[in-house]
Design a protein around this motif. Sequence first.
Motif, PDB file in Angstrom:
ATOM      1  N   ILE A 111      41.108  48.621  49.280  1.00 25.22           N
ATOM      2  CA  ILE A 111      39.928  48.585  47.860  1.00 25.22           C
ATOM      3  C   ILE A 111      40.670  47.444  47.056  1.00 25.22           C
ATOM      4  O   ILE A 111      40.557  46.957  46.243  1.00 25.22           O
ATOM      5  CB  ILE A 111      40.128  50.143  47.097  1.00 25.22           C
ATOM      6  CG1 ILE A 111      40.106  50.700  48.070  1.00 25.22           C
ATOM      7  CG2 ILE A 111      40.152  50.300  45.739  1.00 25.22           C
ATOM      8  CD1 ILE A 111      40.144  51.991  48.185  1.00 25.22           C
ATOM      9  N   ALA A 112      42.602  47.034  46.879  1.00 27.70           N
ATOM     10  CA  ALA A 112      43.517  46.512  46.201  1.00 27.70           C
ATOM     11  C   ALA A 112      42.504  45.147  46.516  1.00 27.70           C
ATOM     12  O   ALA A 112      42.199  44.186  45.815  1.00 27.70           O
ATOM     13  CB  ALA A 112      44.424  46.382  46.784  1.00 27.70           C
ATOM     14  N   HIS A 113      41.955  44.459  47.612  1.00 30.53           N
ATOM     15  CA  HIS A 113      41.536  43.329  47.830  1.00 30.53           C
ATOM     16  C   HIS A 113      40.054  43.069  46.514  1.00 30.53           C
ATOM     17  O   HIS A 113      40.034  41.890  46.320  1.00 30.53           O
ATOM     18  CB  HIS A 113      41.323  42.491  49.249  1.00 30.53           C
ATOM     19  CG  HIS A 113      40.606  41.250  49.568  1.00 30.53           C
ATOM     20  ND1 HIS A 113      41.335  40.333  49.367  1.00 30.53           N
ATOM     21  CD2 HIS A 113      39.075  41.820  50.004  1.00 30.53           C
ATOM     22  CE1 HIS A 113      40.477  39.737  49.975  1.00 30.53           C
ATOM     23  NE2 HIS A 113      39.059  40.297  49.514  1.00 30.53           N
ATOM     24  N   CYS A 114      39.746  44.387  47.127  1.00 25.53           N
ATOM     25  CA  CYS A 114      38.424  43.801  46.796  1.00 25.53           C
ATOM     26  C   CYS A 114      38.122  43.747  44.975  1.00 25.53           C
ATOM     27  O   CYS A 114      37.169  42.989  43.789  1.00 25.53           O
ATOM     28  CB  CYS A 114      37.405  44.948  46.886  1.00 25.53           C
ATOM     29  SG  CYS A 114      36.379  45.095  48.532  1.00 25.53           S
ATOM     30  N   VAL A 115      39.329  44.502  44.252  1.00 25.66           N
ATOM     31  CA  VAL A 115      39.773  45.135  43.260  1.00 25.66           C
ATOM     32  C   VAL A 115      39.925  43.683  42.332  1.00 25.66           C
ATOM     33  O   VAL A 115      40.102  42.792  41.779  1.00 25.66           O
ATOM     34  CB  VAL A 115      40.499  46.017  43.033  1.00 25.66           C
ATOM     35  CG1 VAL A 115      41.192  46.006  41.127  1.00 25.66           C
ATOM     36  CG2 VAL A 115      40.199  47.193  42.655  1.00 25.66           C
ATOM     37  N   VAL A 126      31.939  39.957  47.483  1.00 29.70           N
ATOM     38  CA  VAL A 126      33.070  40.871  47.477  1.00 29.70           C
ATOM     39  C   VAL A 126      32.630  41.754  48.868  1.00 29.70           C
ATOM     40  O   VAL A 126      33.203  42.124  49.791  1.00 29.70           O
ATOM     41  CB  VAL A 126      33.690  41.609  46.234  1.00 29.70           C
ATOM     42  CG1 VAL A 126      35.021  42.884  46.923  1.00 29.70           C
ATOM     43  CG2 VAL A 126      34.087  40.727  44.636  1.00 29.70           C
ATOM     44  N   LEU A 127      31.359  41.647  49.061  1.00 30.73           N
ATOM     45  CA  LEU A 127      30.845  42.453  49.976  1.00 30.73           C
ATOM     46  C   LEU A 127      30.802  41.741  50.770  1.00 30.73           C
ATOM     47  O   LEU A 127      31.609  42.481  52.645  1.00 30.73           O
ATOM     48  CB  LEU A 127      29.741  43.037  49.441  1.00 30.73           C
ATOM     49  CG  LEU A 127      28.785  44.132  50.548  1.00 30.73           C
ATOM     50  CD1 LEU A 127      29.698  45.571  51.300  1.00 30.73           C
ATOM     51  CD2 LEU A 127      27.951  44.329  50.327  1.00 30.73           C
ATOM     52  N   ASN A 128      30.005  40.788  51.028  1.00 29.98           N
ATOM     53  CA  ASN A 128      30.751  39.619  51.988  1.00 29.98           C
ATOM     54  C   ASN A 128      32.510  39.425  52.475  1.00 29.98           C
ATOM     55  O   ASN A 128      32.268  39.178  53.375  1.00 29.98           O
ATOM     56  CB  ASN A 128      30.274  38.459  51.680  1.00 29.98           C
ATOM     57  CG  ASN A 128      29.306  37.856  51.772  1.00 29.98           C
ATOM     58  OD1 ASN A 128      28.232  38.882  52.572  1.00 29.98           O
ATOM     59  ND2 ASN A 128      28.259  36.830  50.949  1.00 29.98           N
TER      60      ASN A 128
END
Length: 140
Positions: A111-115, A126-128
């Motif tokens: 989650i932190a990476h996605c944010v 980001v989904l990739n």
Amino acid sequence: MSKPTRIKNKNGLVSYRIFVRKTIDGNEVRESKTFSKKELAQQWHDKRFQEFEYESIHGRALEDTIGEIITRYQDQYANSYGRSKNYDIARLLRYPIAQIQCSKLSPKHIIAHCVERNKSAKPQTVLNDVIWLRIILRTT
């Protein structure tokens, strides 16, 4: 099943030492730890014994970092996918998530990476990242 052994320290305080022994893949693993309370010692013993049981069935947890696993995946499968996927996977190595040990990876890290990625990329990109991480972790 071990029971905590009462130990009187030099300063007069009482502590409890407990041992855990388990054979994993033909190797005997022994650990001991000292606690201030008997209940804490017993809880640690039970937890470590369960971890040893899990390791004897499923093997040891990976101590590699995500970055090491990504690099290994690229070495093995780089020729079997296109340049876009290759670039996306290589880009993952530049983010803090690549420094995390696989055994310690949790949803909060993802989650932190996605944010962090959402600050500079669209949600599709980001989904990739998440998709490629999932494929890499499943392959290892």
